[in-house]
Enzyme design. Structure first.
Site, PDB file in Angstrom:
ATOM      1  N   LYS A  68       0.771  -1.086  -0.048  1.00  0.00           N
ATOM      2  CA  LYS A  68      -0.165  -0.002  -0.042  1.00  0.00           C
ATOM      3  C   LYS A  68       0.889   1.238  -0.203  1.00  0.00           C
ATOM      4  O   LYS A  68       0.388   2.244  -0.665  1.00  0.00           O
ATOM      5  CB  LYS A  68      -0.866  -0.093   1.125  1.00  0.00           C
ATOM      6  CG  LYS A  68      -2.143  -0.948   1.040  1.00  0.00           C
ATOM      7  CD  LYS A  68      -2.980  -0.971   2.104  1.00  0.00           C
ATOM      8  CE  LYS A  68      -4.173  -2.139   2.035  1.00  0.00           C
ATOM      9  NZ  LYS A  68      -5.301  -1.972   3.181  1.00  0.00           N
ATOM     10  N   ASP A 105     -10.303   2.592   2.291  1.00  0.00           N
ATOM     11  CA  ASP A 105     -10.240   1.716   3.424  1.00  0.00           C
ATOM     12  C   ASP A 105     -11.400   2.610   4.521  1.00  0.00           C
ATOM     13  O   ASP A 105     -12.151   1.756   5.080  1.00  0.00           O
ATOM     14  CB  ASP A 105      -8.999   1.145   4.358  1.00  0.00           C
ATOM     15  CG  ASP A 105      -8.272   0.190   3.524  1.00  0.00           C
ATOM     16  OD1 ASP A 105      -8.933  -0.493   2.679  1.00  0.00           O
ATOM     17  OD2 ASP A 105      -7.190   0.230   3.697  1.00  0.00           O
TER      18      ASP A 105
HETATM   19  P1  NDP Z   1       0.669  -3.135   9.156  1.00  0.00           P
HETATM   20  O1  NDP Z   1       1.651  -4.295   9.129  1.00  0.00           O
HETATM   21  O2  NDP Z   1       0.984  -2.228   8.239  1.00  0.00           O
HETATM   22  O3  NDP Z   1       0.517  -2.924  10.676  1.00  0.00           O
HETATM   23  C1  NDP Z   1       0.337  -3.962  11.557  1.00  0.00           C
HETATM   24  C2  NDP Z   1      -0.119  -3.529  12.989  1.00  0.00           C
HETATM   25  O4  NDP Z   1      -0.238  -4.564  13.864  1.00  0.00           O
HETATM   26  C3  NDP Z   1       1.031  -2.387  13.788  1.00  0.00           C
HETATM   27  O5  NDP Z   1       0.287  -1.624  14.500  1.00  0.00           O
HETATM   28  C4  NDP Z   1       1.709  -3.529  14.495  1.00  0.00           C
HETATM   29  O6  NDP Z   1       2.519  -3.089  15.707  1.00  0.00           O
HETATM   30  C5  NDP Z   1       0.447  -4.345  15.187  1.00  0.00           C
HETATM   31  N1  NDP Z   1       1.051  -5.516  15.417  1.00  0.00           N
HETATM   32  C6  NDP Z   1       1.464  -6.688  14.713  1.00  0.00           C
HETATM   33  N2  NDP Z   1       1.848  -7.788  15.516  1.00  0.00           N
HETATM   34  C7  NDP Z   1       1.563  -7.406  16.581  1.00  0.00           C
HETATM   35  C8  NDP Z   1       1.513  -8.191  18.019  1.00  0.00           C
HETATM   36  N3  NDP Z   1       1.975  -9.399  18.183  1.00  0.00           N
HETATM   37  N4  NDP Z   1       1.062  -7.463  18.980  1.00  0.00           N
HETATM   38  C9  NDP Z   1       0.466  -6.279  19.080  1.00  0.00           C
HETATM   39  N5  NDP Z   1       0.487  -5.504  17.748  1.00  0.00           N
HETATM   40  C10 NDP Z   1       0.915  -6.069  16.692  1.00  0.00           C
HETATM   41  O7  NDP Z   1      -0.742  -4.092   8.643  1.00  0.00           O
HETATM   42  P2  NDP Z   1      -2.115  -3.092   8.321  1.00  0.00           P
HETATM   43  O8  NDP Z   1      -2.258  -1.926   9.204  1.00  0.00           O
HETATM   44  O9  NDP Z   1      -1.942  -2.830   6.778  1.00  0.00           O
HETATM   45  O10 NDP Z   1      -3.072  -4.265   8.448  1.00  0.00           O
HETATM   46  C11 NDP Z   1      -3.753  -4.551   9.676  1.00  0.00           C
HETATM   47  C12 NDP Z   1      -4.945  -5.552   9.850  1.00  0.00           C
HETATM   48  O11 NDP Z   1      -5.863  -4.835   9.465  1.00  0.00           O
HETATM   49  C13 NDP Z   1      -4.491  -6.621   8.959  1.00  0.00           C
HETATM   50  O12 NDP Z   1      -4.753  -7.871   9.456  1.00  0.00           O
HETATM   51  C14 NDP Z   1      -5.304  -6.536   7.627  1.00  0.00           C
HETATM   52  O13 NDP Z   1      -5.769  -7.813   7.107  1.00  0.00           O
HETATM   53  C15 NDP Z   1      -6.673  -5.852   8.216  1.00  0.00           C
HETATM   54  N6  NDP Z   1      -7.142  -4.886   7.289  1.00  0.00           N
HETATM   55  C16 NDP Z   1      -8.571  -5.344   6.813  1.00  0.00           C
HETATM   56  C17 NDP Z   1      -9.305  -4.524   5.861  1.00  0.00           C
HETATM   57  C18 NDP Z   1     -10.864  -4.763   5.819  1.00  0.00           C
HETATM   58  O14 NDP Z   1     -11.282  -4.288   4.762  1.00  0.00           O
HETATM   59  N7  NDP Z   1     -11.495  -5.602   6.734  1.00  0.00           N
HETATM   60  C19 NDP Z   1      -8.530  -3.464   5.267  1.00  0.00           C
HETATM   61  C20 NDP Z   1      -6.995  -3.402   5.605  1.00  0.00           C
HETATM   62  C21 NDP Z   1      -6.612  -3.993   6.664  1.00  0.00           C
HETATM   63  P3  NDP Z   1       3.793  -2.450  15.409  1.00  0.00           P
HETATM   64  O15 NDP Z   1       3.650  -0.926  14.910  1.00  0.00           O
HETATM   65  O16 NDP Z   1       4.260  -2.422  17.111  1.00  0.00           O
HETATM   66  O17 NDP Z   1       4.618  -3.447  14.832  1.00  0.00           O
END
Ligand code: NDP
Length: 275
Positions: A68, A105
């Site tokens: 993205k 989104d």
């Molecule tokens: P990113 O990889 O950009 O961000 C991931 C986020 O999750 C960060 O805030 C990260 O924290 C956090 N995270 C990851 N692992 C852990 C953990 N073990 N404990 C706590 N926090 C954690 O992903 P996206 O933001 O692009 O996507 C996030 C989710 O949203 C995905 O599952 C995606 O499928 C879903 N989504 C759904 C959509 C829909 O239409 N329903 C549309 C877009 C996304 P940190 O910064 O500390 O790494």
């Protein structure tokens, strides 16, 4: 087939994507001849893929994890919401030759919440996560009139950066995942890719939740997500997963590409039925 519109969805991995089915159902509904295919595209190779799609005469591309931000960087024109988010889930080959980036989104989430009667104006929100999805939805939530948003993230520096970037749009503050809250939130959204923390503990303090709190998980799946199951165990009755958002963000892209607004409710129902 003459008049067939070609579109793609790209990401890595992409095998699980339900976008081809969603767009096919929209196209059937609207009587549009559409060929919509998924393509595995590795990070760093999106420009080459986009050049091939342009050669093929494609109209648009949906972009998912982890491309993205890369999509935003490739675009020659950006909508305000894509620029604000710094991430794009839609690329369009416009008639003037530009490659336009958009982010649907946020509008997808807001439309899904509104269709379920979840109030946003004047409400206090907790947004868990500060990645691409959180960036995409936060401007739309502020635009919908929420009173305050607290962004809690594992990496607090990332929450601080998001808050700093969007502070001009409304009342936003950063927090850590273990913060205790003085009062429950009206709405708690999980925008992390993990339902529970890696240590297996709760995603945030239980003090974030009250019995009238609405919990929304951007993640969706066959079974209830870990985040929503945790909320249920805390007594939260209104729990919603992100399937509706997925369909609504797709509908916004479809409308932009084809000039027709598809009905989303039957498509959401079809996807739920399919699980
Ligand atoms: P990113 O990889 O950009 O961000 C991931 C986020 O999750 C960060 O805030 C990260 O924290 C956090 N995270 C990851 N692992 C852990 C953990 N073990 N404990 C706590 N926090 C954690 O992903 P996206 O933001 O692009 O996507 C996030 C989710 O949203 C995905 O599952 C995606 O499928 C879903 N989504 C759904 C959509 C829909 O239409 N329903 C549309 C877009 C996304 P940190 O910064 O500390 O790494």
């Amino acid at each position: 087939m003459t008049g067939t519109v070609q579109c793609f969805v790209v990401g890595s991995p992409i095998g699980h994507s339900r976008s081809p089915l969603i767009h096919r159902l929209f196209a059937e509904q609207c009587g549009i001849a559409l060929r919509y295919e998924k393509r595995e595209v590795a990070p760093g190779t999106l420009a080459a893929a986009v050049a091939v799609f342009r050669q093929m005469g494609a109209r648009g591309i949906n972009v998912t994890v982890p491309l993205k931000e890369e999509a935003c960087g490739l675009a020659t024109a950006l909508t305000v919401r894509a620029r604000t988010a710094g991430a794009a889930n839609v690329l369009s080959f416009n008639a003037d030759g530009s490659l336009e980036a958009d982010n649907t989104d946020g509008i997808g989430l807001v439309r899904d919440l509104e269709s379920r009667g979840v109030r946003l104006a004047g409400e206090r929100l907790l947004l868990i996560g500060a990645g691409g999805a959180a960036r995409g939805v936060l401007p739309a939530l502020l635009d919908a009139g929420v009173a305050t948003v607290t962004v809690a993230n594992r990496t607090v520096a990332r929450a601080n950066a998001l808050v700093a970037a969007l502070a001009g749009l409304g009342s936003v503050a950063a927090a850590s995942l273990d913060e205790e809250f003085a009062a429950p939130f009206d709405l708690v959204l999980n925008a992390t890719s993990a339902g529970l923390t890696s240590t297996g503990g709760p995603p945030v303090s239980r003090s974030a939740l009250g019995t009238s709190t609405v919990c929304y998980d951007l993640v969706y799946g066959r079974a209830e997500t870990p985040f929503l199951a945790w909320a249920g165990s805390c007594g939260v009755t209104r729990r919603i997963d992100g399937l509706g958002m997925l369909v609504e963000q797709a509908a916004a892209a479809f409308e932009h590409w084809h000039g027709r607004k598809p009905a989303t409710a039957p498509v959401i129902a079809a996807l739920r039925h399919q699980r």
